[in-house]
Scaffold this motif. Sequence first.
Motif, PDB file in Angstrom:
ATOM      1  N   ARG A 175       0.812  -1.204   0.000  1.00  0.00           N
ATOM      2  CA  ARG A 175       0.000   0.000   0.000  1.00  0.00           C
ATOM      3  C   ARG A 175       0.857   1.271   0.000  1.00  0.00           C
ATOM      4  O   ARG A 175       0.320   2.377   0.000  1.00  0.00           O
ATOM      5  CB  ARG A 175      -0.960   0.011   1.200  1.00  0.00           C
ATOM      6  CG  ARG A 175      -2.061  -1.039   1.078  1.00  0.00           C
ATOM      7  CD  ARG A 175      -3.026  -1.022   2.235  1.00  0.00           C
ATOM      8  NE  ARG A 175      -4.147  -1.913   1.976  1.00  0.00           N
ATOM      9  CZ  ARG A 175      -5.265  -1.555   1.353  1.00  0.00           C
ATOM     10  NH1 ARG A 175      -5.420  -0.305   0.978  1.00  0.00           N
ATOM     11  NH2 ARG A 175      -6.223  -2.432   1.137  1.00  0.00           N
ATOM     12  N   VAL A 176       2.164   1.090  -0.021  1.00  0.00           N
ATOM     13  CA  VAL A 176       3.106   2.209  -0.114  1.00  0.00           C
ATOM     14  C   VAL A 176       3.793   2.114  -1.471  1.00  0.00           C
ATOM     15  O   VAL A 176       4.352   1.080  -1.826  1.00  0.00           O
ATOM     16  CB  VAL A 176       4.158   2.164   1.015  1.00  0.00           C
ATOM     17  CG1 VAL A 176       5.141   3.317   0.874  1.00  0.00           C
ATOM     18  CG2 VAL A 176       3.468   2.191   2.376  1.00  0.00           C
ATOM     19  N   PRO A 222      -2.517   0.133  -4.988  1.00  0.00           N
ATOM     20  CA  PRO A 222      -3.663  -0.790  -5.047  1.00  0.00           C
ATOM     21  C   PRO A 222      -4.869  -0.101  -5.673  1.00  0.00           C
ATOM     22  O   PRO A 222      -5.036   1.121  -5.573  1.00  0.00           O
ATOM     23  CB  PRO A 222      -3.917  -1.115  -3.574  1.00  0.00           C
ATOM     24  CG  PRO A 222      -2.633  -0.829  -2.871  1.00  0.00           C
ATOM     25  CD  PRO A 222      -1.999   0.309  -3.614  1.00  0.00           C
ATOM     26  N   LYS A 223      -5.713  -0.875  -6.319  1.00  0.00           N
ATOM     27  CA  LYS A 223      -6.850  -0.305  -7.051  1.00  0.00           C
ATOM     28  C   LYS A 223      -8.069  -0.060  -6.168  1.00  0.00           C
ATOM     29  O   LYS A 223      -8.954   0.706  -6.531  1.00  0.00           O
ATOM     30  CB  LYS A 223      -7.250  -1.240  -8.195  1.00  0.00           C
ATOM     31  CG  LYS A 223      -6.120  -1.534  -9.174  1.00  0.00           C
ATOM     32  CD  LYS A 223      -5.547  -0.267  -9.779  1.00  0.00           C
ATOM     33  CE  LYS A 223      -4.430  -0.588 -10.761  1.00  0.00           C
ATOM     34  NZ  LYS A 223      -3.758   0.639 -11.273  1.00  0.00           N
ATOM     35  N   ASN A 224      -8.133  -0.675  -5.017  1.00  0.00           N
ATOM     36  CA  ASN A 224      -9.359  -0.635  -4.205  1.00  0.00           C
ATOM     37  C   ASN A 224      -9.244   0.337  -3.035  1.00  0.00           C
ATOM     38  O   ASN A 224      -9.681   0.037  -1.926  1.00  0.00           O
ATOM     39  CB  ASN A 224      -9.683  -2.033  -3.683  1.00  0.00           C
ATOM     40  CG  ASN A 224      -8.554  -2.598  -2.811  1.00  0.00           C
ATOM     41  OD1 ASN A 224      -7.413  -2.160  -2.934  1.00  0.00           O
ATOM     42  ND2 ASN A 224      -8.884  -3.543  -1.942  1.00  0.00           N
ATOM     43  N   ILE A 225      -8.662   1.502  -3.255  1.00  0.00           N
ATOM     44  CA  ILE A 225      -8.473   2.445  -2.155  1.00  0.00           C
ATOM     45  C   ILE A 225      -9.508   3.568  -2.255  1.00  0.00           C
ATOM     46  O   ILE A 225      -9.996   3.902  -3.336  1.00  0.00           O
ATOM     47  CB  ILE A 225      -7.045   3.028  -2.141  1.00  0.00           C
ATOM     48  CG1 ILE A 225      -6.752   3.812  -3.424  1.00  0.00           C
ATOM     49  CG2 ILE A 225      -6.022   1.915  -1.957  1.00  0.00           C
ATOM     50  CD1 ILE A 225      -5.434   4.549  -3.413  1.00  0.00           C
ATOM     51  N   SER A 244      -8.897   6.407   0.110  1.00  0.00           N
ATOM     52  CA  SER A 244      -8.174   7.575   0.627  1.00  0.00           C
ATOM     53  C   SER A 244      -6.685   7.374   0.388  1.00  0.00           C
ATOM     54  O   SER A 244      -6.178   6.253   0.416  1.00  0.00           O
ATOM     55  CB  SER A 244      -8.450   7.771   2.117  1.00  0.00           C
ATOM     56  OG  SER A 244      -8.004   6.652   2.866  1.00  0.00           O
ATOM     57  N   LEU A 245      -5.987   8.485   0.142  1.00  0.00           N
ATOM     58  CA  LEU A 245      -4.585   8.407  -0.224  1.00  0.00           C
ATOM     59  C   LEU A 245      -3.807   9.556   0.409  1.00  0.00           C
ATOM     60  O   LEU A 245      -4.146  10.731   0.214  1.00  0.00           O
ATOM     61  CB  LEU A 245      -4.430   8.472  -1.747  1.00  0.00           C
ATOM     62  CG  LEU A 245      -3.011   8.536  -2.308  1.00  0.00           C
ATOM     63  CD1 LEU A 245      -2.240   7.255  -2.013  1.00  0.00           C
ATOM     64  CD2 LEU A 245      -3.048   8.808  -3.811  1.00  0.00           C
ATOM     65  N   ALA A 246      -2.759   9.223   1.158  1.00  0.00           N
ATOM     66  CA  ALA A 246      -1.805  10.223   1.628  1.00  0.00           C
ATOM     67  C   ALA A 246      -0.692  10.334   0.601  1.00  0.00           C
ATOM     68  O   ALA A 246      -0.229   9.328   0.055  1.00  0.00           O
ATOM     69  CB  ALA A 246      -1.225   9.812   2.977  1.00  0.00           C
ATOM     70  N   ASP A 284      -5.799   4.633   3.258  1.00  0.00           N
ATOM     71  CA  ASP A 284      -5.728   3.327   2.604  1.00  0.00           C
ATOM     72  C   ASP A 284      -4.367   3.082   1.965  1.00  0.00           C
ATOM     73  O   ASP A 284      -3.950   1.929   1.818  1.00  0.00           O
ATOM     74  CB  ASP A 284      -6.809   3.218   1.520  1.00  0.00           C
ATOM     75  CG  ASP A 284      -8.199   3.100   2.108  1.00  0.00           C
ATOM     76  OD1 ASP A 284      -8.342   2.480   3.180  1.00  0.00           O
ATOM     77  OD2 ASP A 284      -9.153   3.631   1.502  1.00  0.00           O
ATOM     78  N   ALA A 285      -3.684   4.157   1.542  1.00  0.00           N
ATOM     79  CA  ALA A 285      -2.405   3.980   0.850  1.00  0.00           C
ATOM     80  C   ALA A 285      -1.579   5.249   0.980  1.00  0.00           C
ATOM     81  O   ALA A 285      -2.074   6.316   1.371  1.00  0.00           O
ATOM     82  CB  ALA A 285      -2.630   3.630  -0.616  1.00  0.00           C
ATOM     83  N   LEU A 286      -0.284   5.112   0.627  1.00  0.00           N
ATOM     84  CA  LEU A 286       0.661   6.226   0.683  1.00  0.00           C
ATOM     85  C   LEU A 286       1.457   6.272  -0.608  1.00  0.00           C
ATOM     86  O   LEU A 286       2.044   5.273  -1.031  1.00  0.00           O
ATOM     87  CB  LEU A 286       1.612   6.061   1.869  1.00  0.00           C
ATOM     88  CG  LEU A 286       2.829   7.009   1.930  1.00  0.00           C
ATOM     89  CD1 LEU A 286       2.379   8.462   2.102  1.00  0.00           C
ATOM     90  CD2 LEU A 286       3.770   6.596   3.063  1.00  0.00           C
ATOM     91  N   LEU A 287       1.474   7.445  -1.233  1.00  0.00           N
ATOM     92  CA  LEU A 287       2.310   7.701  -2.401  1.00  0.00           C
ATOM     93  C   LEU A 287       3.474   8.590  -1.971  1.00  0.00           C
ATOM     94  O   LEU A 287       3.259   9.712  -1.504  1.00  0.00           O
ATOM     95  CB  LEU A 287       1.500   8.394  -3.499  1.00  0.00           C
ATOM     96  CG  LEU A 287       2.280   8.848  -4.741  1.00  0.00           C
ATOM     97  CD1 LEU A 287       2.851   7.657  -5.503  1.00  0.00           C
ATOM     98  CD2 LEU A 287       1.386   9.688  -5.652  1.00  0.00           C
TER      99      LEU A 287
END
Length: 272
Positions: free
Chosen positions: A121-122, A130-133, A135-137, A214-217
């Motif tokens: 998820r990072v 991931p495709k099923n997120i 929210s994204l930081a 949900d994930a981190l970019l």
Amino acid sequence: MEPKKRICIVGAGPAGLSCALMLKRYGISATIFEKEEIGGLIRNAWRVENIPLMPVRSGEEIAAELQKLIEINGLEIIRDEILSIEDGKLSGAKDEYPYDFLVIATGTRPKRISEFEISDRVSYEYVKLPKNISSLAIYGGGDIAFDGALKAFESGVKPEIFIRSEHPRALPKLIEETRNRKIPLHLKTPIREVRNHEGRLIIVTSEGEEREFDALLIAIGRVENLPRINVVDLSRVLIIGDAAHVNYRQMSIAIGDGIKAAMRIIELLGGA
């Protein structure tokens, strides 16, 4: 008859493919090596709108067009990661390959924060999230960070951008588009820690605030992505695109570099 020259291009992004396509116009075939998807980093772009005469398109649309050009022109793609280069020889993860002329168009790689790499998820690229997120930081203040935020927003994902400094480094157009969509910008807010929590991520800022996403970019910068080069005769080795201009990562420059490299090879072959 003089034997046919072996021309190798490492990288199937805009620079490498522009070179291969230009060579093809002159009846010269090249072998292209690519370890990932066609298009390179351009796939992550929200919009590409700074190339004269080309309509505005997303990075993924451009990558799809590049794939079509590969098929229409019958370009040869070998799926391998080139790890090192010597005079006349490429060493890949799968095999070794001879060359007479070599074009290195390997682009850039991200500046990493290894302690944050705790799950899939990072990511350092939006297209690898991931495709099923929902929210994204996003950590970073440059074009890739803001491109990611805008792509997320248009996909129905709620993004928030965390920036270490007081001022974003992204293009003013991207900053404006982000603010128009009221995407939260957390200035002077470094991320200190990332933890897993029940399939999601806990983002801890430098002030100790904890937020759940949900994930981190991660998009804190990039450096040139070159294989190991141990070459004495550099007269037949050309480095182009983002790999040569890490501070000027523009598709238009990459395309021009690719065409220029092709013309140089054609000249050396006595054809121009």
